[in-house]
Design an enzyme around this catalytic site. Structure first.
Site, PDB file in Angstrom:
ATOM      1  N   TYR A 145      31.907  37.946  41.915  1.00 18.09           N
ATOM      2  CA  TYR A 145      33.031  38.580  41.223  1.00 18.09           C
ATOM      3  C   TYR A 145      34.230  37.635  41.164  1.00 18.09           C
ATOM      4  CZ  TYR A 145      36.858  41.948  40.462  1.00 18.09           C
ATOM      5  OH  TYR A 145      37.962  42.614  39.987  1.00 18.09           O
ATOM      6  N   LYS A 149      36.305  36.008  37.826  1.00 16.46           N
ATOM      7  CA  LYS A 149      37.747  36.142  37.606  1.00 16.46           C
ATOM      8  C   LYS A 149      38.435  34.774  37.544  1.00 16.46           C
ATOM      9  CE  LYS A 149      38.191  40.623  37.337  1.00 16.46           C
ATOM     10  NZ  LYS A 149      38.685  41.285  36.107  1.00 16.46           N
TER      11      LYS A 149
END
Length: 269
Positions: A145, A149
């Protein structure tokens, strides 16, 4: 011509908070709440809210939204790219579809939205807000994740430089831990580990990582910063909400030392 704010990922906890806060802050605008999740239907009906099923990974789906708004005589003034997917798994082992899906939503979804709605943003001299994460400071094992980002932020800088030439402002918001279902991915990680060559280390990670979260903010806290970003005459490039001081300090350490402490955490039960 009426103008709108589009909020992606509006069916989740943070998305709903952004919808509610923008509804109060911008009564003259249409709030377009989009998601692929049926949870979007739990947003109360309101004459100033348009709920739409939109897949940010599918350009045709986004184009269909733009055409519908144009038929209504509505042009987009702002996009809040909030749609996201979170999970914890070994990057070196997991099947490629899992990683590609995460990047398709978290990274390229925001780019897709800006590209399709660029004609509207050029006309309205609008705003773009991309929801990132404080995890960009410290990418780690089993946490793709953060990588998605980091990529989003890099592409956001490119878009910010480009859009600024046309009078369009783009800001990035980096929230820390938020009280939304996203945290369940970490709290329930042990139940989803399954068979893996890293099983022992995943169990250690799942046991210890929740204790490092620190303060957990309310979705409304982040939503308030979204509105601040949209209403500022000179919005900042980055806004930080409830960032963990320990993470900030760890990010300053040399990579060799970071890796040492990560390995110690994963090896000791």
């Amino acid at each position: 011509m009426k103008q709108a704010i589009i909020i992606t990922g509006a069916g989740g906890g943070l998305g709903k908070a952004i919808v509610d806060t923008c509804l109060s802050a911008f009564p003259e605008l249409l709030i377009v709440a989009t998601d692929i999740s049926p949870d979007i239907e739990s947003i109360p009906d309101n004459d100033h809210i348009l709920k739409m099923k939109v897949d940010v990974t599918d350009e045709e789906s986004i184009i269909a939204l733009r055409k519908e708004l144009e038929e209504m005589g509505v042009h987009t003034w702002a996009i809040v790219n909030n749609a996201g997917a979170s999970d914890f798994f070994p990057v070196s082992e997991k099947e490629k579809d899992a990683l590609e899906k995460m990047f398709a939503i978290n990274t390229f979804g925001a780019v897709n939205m800006v590209r399709v709605f660029l004609p509207h943003l050029l006309e309205t001299k609008g705003r773009v807000v991309n929801i990132s994460s404080e995890s960009v400071r410290l990418p780690a094992a089993f946490h793709p994740y953060a990588a998605s980002k980091i990529a989003l932020e890099a592409l956001s800088v490119s878009m910010r430089n480009e859009l600024d030439l046309q009078g369009i402002k783009l800001s990035i918001i980096r929230p820390g831990a938020i009280n939304t279902p996203f945290l369940d991915d970490l709290y329930n990680m042990k139940e989803r580990i399954g068979e893996s060559i890293y099983k022992e280390y995943l169990l250690n990670f799942a046991t210890k990582a929740p204790g490092e979260i620190g303060k957990i903010s309310k979705p409304s806290d982040v939503a308030a910063v979204v509105v601040k970003t949209l209403t500022s005459s000179k919005p900042k490039h980055y806004y930080r909400v409830n960032n963990n001081p320990k993470l900030r300090v760890a990010a300053l350490l040399p990579h060799r030392i970071r890796d040492y402490f990560m390995r110690k955490m994963l090896e000791s039960s």
